[in-house]
Design an enzyme around this catalytic site. Sequence first.
Site, PDB file in Angstrom:
ATOM      1  CB  CYS A 104      52.252 -15.326  29.262  1.00 14.72           C
ATOM      2  SG  CYS A 104      51.793 -15.582  27.781  1.00 14.72           S
ATOM      3  CB  CYS A 201      53.112 -23.228  26.518  1.00 15.33           C
ATOM      4  SG  CYS A 201      53.715 -21.462  26.441  1.00 15.33           S
TER       5      CYS A 201
END
Length: 364
Positions: A104, A201
């Site tokens: 990410c 997340c």
Amino acid sequence: MKKRVLLAMSGGIDSSVAGMLLSEQGYEVHGVTYRTYDSVKDSCISKETGCCTVDSMMEAKRLSEKLGYEHEILDLRDSFKKTIIKNFVDEYLKGRTPNPCVVCNSDIKWGELIERANELNCDYIATGHYARIINEDGRFYLAKGIDENKDQTYFLYGLSQDDLKRTLFPLGGLKKDKIRKMAAERGFVKLSEKKESQEICFIPDNDYRRFLTDEVPEQIQEIGEGDFVLADGEKVGTHKGYPFYTIGQRKGLGVALGYPAYVVDIDAGTNTVMLGTKDDLNGAGFVVGNVNLMKYDQIPAQGLEVNIKIRYRNQGTMGRIYPDRKNLKVDLYHNASAITPGQSAVFYENDDVVGGGLILSVRH
């Protein structure tokens, strides 16, 4: 003329204090908060959990307003799903254990930040990561943050030279307790006491097995149950499907062997999970692919002595790395436990990041 900075803000204390410091240092700050994933409603506590909640985005927006700079929310849900979540699922379906934060950072956060910074004519981008950037004769590389307990270089090894030369890490030379004190001194007492999020997340309940089942139910059902085996091939039990297991796992196996059993290997092709003792987890070396070098542009043929971290909370093991075509071969001076394909290996010279990559195969 003030330098313009695009600051990635989560609504948490680190990125918020980074914004305060940048403003005080005379930068013109423009805040941006990513929306990468739809937060989920926790039925037990009746509120949203995870890092991408509406509350966290609004907190970032309110802080930006108090500090006097612009803020925007960037909707990255589509690209996040197509890259990060797809890679996460694909890796587990290959029998590996992914590290989504590493992917990410390089593919989504910095990729999107740089693009948006260019659109806004920003000179730099900034985040609240605990890391430092060194410029040595035009070669940029990371060094560990001063706060060893918070250092995040392990997750940032994939950043390119172009990324690093455009990036500012305002917190790299500070410790966490100092950050909290600075927030309180500036009137943000509630922020200074805010707890940190530790989970992935997009999996706020930390149950990746549940996530895989929800995300690709047909593939999980098709894989089905398989065999627990020992190194000699003897079947010793039945498991729920190889994606639900990781190297080094001990709990939740449901197998009694008369000694503590650990997952020591996963074969996606045959849907078998090999069990063994803790000693069977020891590895003498491994091969790393998807390599990104930072401190040097290449590794010498005779190898380079480095400290090798195979997990974020790992102190590291000394060894040597050697070029192996596009990959790196790693020889450890002392065996390491539970070296896991799919996870990242990051190489250090003292505090400096030499580079890193993904563990492809392990040598026992």
